[in-house]
Design a protein around this motif. Structure first.
Motif, PDB file in Angstrom:
ATOM      1  N   ARG A  53       0.821  -1.207   0.000  1.00 30.54           N
ATOM      2  CA  ARG A  53       0.000   0.000   0.000  1.00 30.54           C
ATOM      3  C   ARG A  53       0.852   1.251   0.000  1.00 30.54           C
ATOM      4  O   ARG A  53       0.450   2.285  -0.518  1.00 30.54           O
ATOM      5  N   ILE A  98     -17.634  -2.488   3.234  1.00 31.42           N
ATOM      6  CA  ILE A  98     -16.760  -3.467   2.578  1.00 31.42           C
ATOM      7  C   ILE A  98     -17.557  -4.337   1.607  1.00 31.42           C
ATOM      8  O   ILE A  98     -17.202  -4.468   0.431  1.00 31.42           O
ATOM      9  N   TYR A 103     -15.121  -0.392  -0.461  1.00 32.60           N
ATOM     10  CA  TYR A 103     -14.388   0.869  -0.326  1.00 32.60           C
ATOM     11  C   TYR A 103     -12.888   0.776  -0.578  1.00 32.60           C
ATOM     12  O   TYR A 103     -12.254   1.768  -0.923  1.00 32.60           O
ATOM     13  N   TYR A 104     -12.320  -0.415  -0.474  1.00 31.77           N
ATOM     14  CA  TYR A 104     -10.885  -0.534  -0.770  1.00 31.77           C
ATOM     15  C   TYR A 104     -10.584  -0.342  -2.258  1.00 31.77           C
ATOM     16  O   TYR A 104      -9.453  -0.054  -2.628  1.00 31.77           O
ATOM     17  N   TYR A 133      -6.722   9.756   2.224  1.00 29.77           N
ATOM     18  CA  TYR A 133      -6.835   8.307   2.032  1.00 29.77           C
ATOM     19  C   TYR A 133      -7.849   7.982   0.940  1.00 29.77           C
ATOM     20  O   TYR A 133      -7.576   7.181   0.037  1.00 29.77           O
ATOM     21  N   VAL A 137      -7.190   6.047  -2.701  1.00 32.63           N
ATOM     22  CA  VAL A 137      -7.871   4.802  -3.079  1.00 32.63           C
ATOM     23  C   VAL A 137      -8.605   4.955  -4.409  1.00 32.63           C
ATOM     24  O   VAL A 137      -8.580   4.054  -5.257  1.00 32.63           O
ATOM     25  N   GLN A 148     -13.286  -6.519  -3.402  1.00 31.23           N
ATOM     26  CA  GLN A 148     -12.897  -6.819  -2.033  1.00 31.23           C
ATOM     27  C   GLN A 148     -13.948  -7.735  -1.426  1.00 31.23           C
ATOM     28  O   GLN A 148     -15.143  -7.465  -1.518  1.00 31.23           O
ATOM     29  N   LEU A 167      -8.559  -9.158  -1.228  1.00 30.25           N
ATOM     30  CA  LEU A 167      -8.585  -8.079  -2.218  1.00 30.25           C
ATOM     31  C   LEU A 167      -7.817  -8.487  -3.473  1.00 30.25           C
ATOM     32  O   LEU A 167      -6.787  -9.152  -3.388  1.00 30.25           O
ATOM     33  N   THR A 186      -7.993  -5.410   8.975  1.00 24.46           N
ATOM     34  CA  THR A 186      -8.011  -3.999   9.358  1.00 24.46           C
ATOM     35  C   THR A 186      -8.593  -3.876  10.750  1.00 24.46           C
ATOM     36  O   THR A 186      -9.638  -4.463  11.048  1.00 24.46           O
ATOM     37  N   GLU A 201      -4.004  -1.615   9.103  1.00 23.62           N
ATOM     38  CA  GLU A 201      -4.137  -2.877   8.367  1.00 23.62           C
ATOM     39  C   GLU A 201      -2.844  -3.659   8.291  1.00 23.62           C
ATOM     40  O   GLU A 201      -1.744  -3.108   8.402  1.00 23.62           O
ATOM     41  N   TRP A 203      -1.297  -7.372   6.034  1.00 18.64           N
ATOM     42  CA  TRP A 203      -1.596  -8.260   4.905  1.00 18.64           C
ATOM     43  C   TRP A 203      -0.638  -9.432   4.868  1.00 18.64           C
ATOM     44  O   TRP A 203       0.371  -9.441   5.577  1.00 18.64           O
TER      45      TRP A 203
END
Length: 222
Positions: A53, A98, A103-104, A133, A137, A148, A167, A186, A201, A203
Motif C-alpha cells: 500500500r 466493505i 471501499y478498498y 486516504y 484509493v 474486495q 482483495l 483492518t 491494516e 496483509w
C-alpha cells in the motif's frame, strides 16, 4: 558486452520528471513523494522498506497531482459526523462499506463515522487525513475489474472492530498492473466521540511480490 536497454518506471523526489521522455511541470507538493526505481538488473533499491500500500498510495497521490485533482482535504469538514453510535452500529456500517461499498477499490466509505484526522496505517505507511486516504484509493483500483471480499468481522472490545478481507484487481495505470488475490485485516479503533480515529491494516503478501505485481504489465480481462 554492452548492457541491454532497461525499462524503468521512476518517481523522483524533488524532480519535474514523471517519465524519462516527458518533462511536464508538477506542483511543488509532488516533490514530497518518495522515489521508486527499478534498475537494469531487476532490483528495486530499498524494496525492503516499501510495502504494497505504501507503493500504491505514493503512485495514487502522484496521479492526483498529474490529473490536477485537488480533492485532498476538501469536502470532509462539512460532513455531519455520526457520534456516539454503539460499537455494533459501527461494525454494521463497516461491514456494509466493505461488502456493498467495496471501499478498498472505490473509496466509497461512510465518512461520517471517521474523524477527519483519522490515522491510516500499515506496516510501511502512516497517513493522516480521511480525504487524503479516500483520494488515494479512488486513483488506485479500477472498480470494474477489482473486488474486495469480506471474510469476517467482529467486535474485539468496546472501542475496537476488526475485519478480515481478501482483495484483488487491476490498477488504473497504463500498463494495467494486476494485483493477485491477497488477504489482510483492518483494525478500527474508536475515540471518545465514538468515531474511528485509527484504521490499521496488515496483509499476508511479501514486499517483493507486491512490487513485482505493481511493476509488471498485464492485459485487462475481456
Amino acid at each position: 558486452m554492452a548492457s541491454s536497454p532497461c525499462t524503468q518506471f521512476m518517481l523522483y523526489s524533488n524532480s519535474k520528471c514523471f517519465l524519462a521522455k516527458r518533462k511536464p511541470h508538477y506542483p511543488a507538493r509532488a516533490s514530497k513523494i518518495v522515489g521508486i526505481q527499478k534498475n537494469c538488473t531487476g532490483a528495486i533499491p530499498g524494496a525492503g522498506k516499501i510495502g504494497r500500500r505504501a507503493a500504491l498510495q505514493k503512485m495514487a497521490l502522484l496521479s492526483v497531482f498529474i490529473a490536477g485533482n485537488n480533492a485532498c482535504g476538501v469536502g470532509v469538514a462539512s460532513q455531519n459526523k455520526k457520534t456516539n453510535l454503539s460499537i455494533e452500529e459501527i461494525k454494521s456500517i463497516i461491514e456494509n462499506d466493505i461488502s456493498k461499498g467495496q471501499y478498498y477499490v472505490t473509496g466509497d466509505m461512510t465518512k461520517e463515522i471517521y474523524e477527519n484526522n483519522c490515522r491510516f496505517k500499515d506496516p510501511t505507511t502512516d497517513l493522516t487525513g480521511l480525504e487524503k486516504y479516500i483520494s488515494a484509493v479512488k486513483f488506485l483500483f479500477n472498480p470494474n475489474t477489482s473486488k474486495q471480499e469480506l471474510l469476517s468481522i467482529e467486535v474485539v472490545d468496546p472501542h475496537t472492530v476488526e475485519a478480515k478481507w481478501r482483495l484483488e484487481g487491476y490498477l488504473k495505470f497504463p500498463w494495467n498492473p494486476h494485483i493477485a488475490p491477497y488477504e489482510g485485516s483492518t483494525r478500527y479503533v474508536l475515540d471518545d466521540r465514538g468515531l474511528i480515529m485509527s484504521h490499521e491494516e496488515t496483509w499476508d503478501i511479501s514486499v517483493w511480490t507486491a512490487l513485482q505485481e505493481f511493476l509488471l504489465p498485464s492485459r485487462m480481462p475481456t
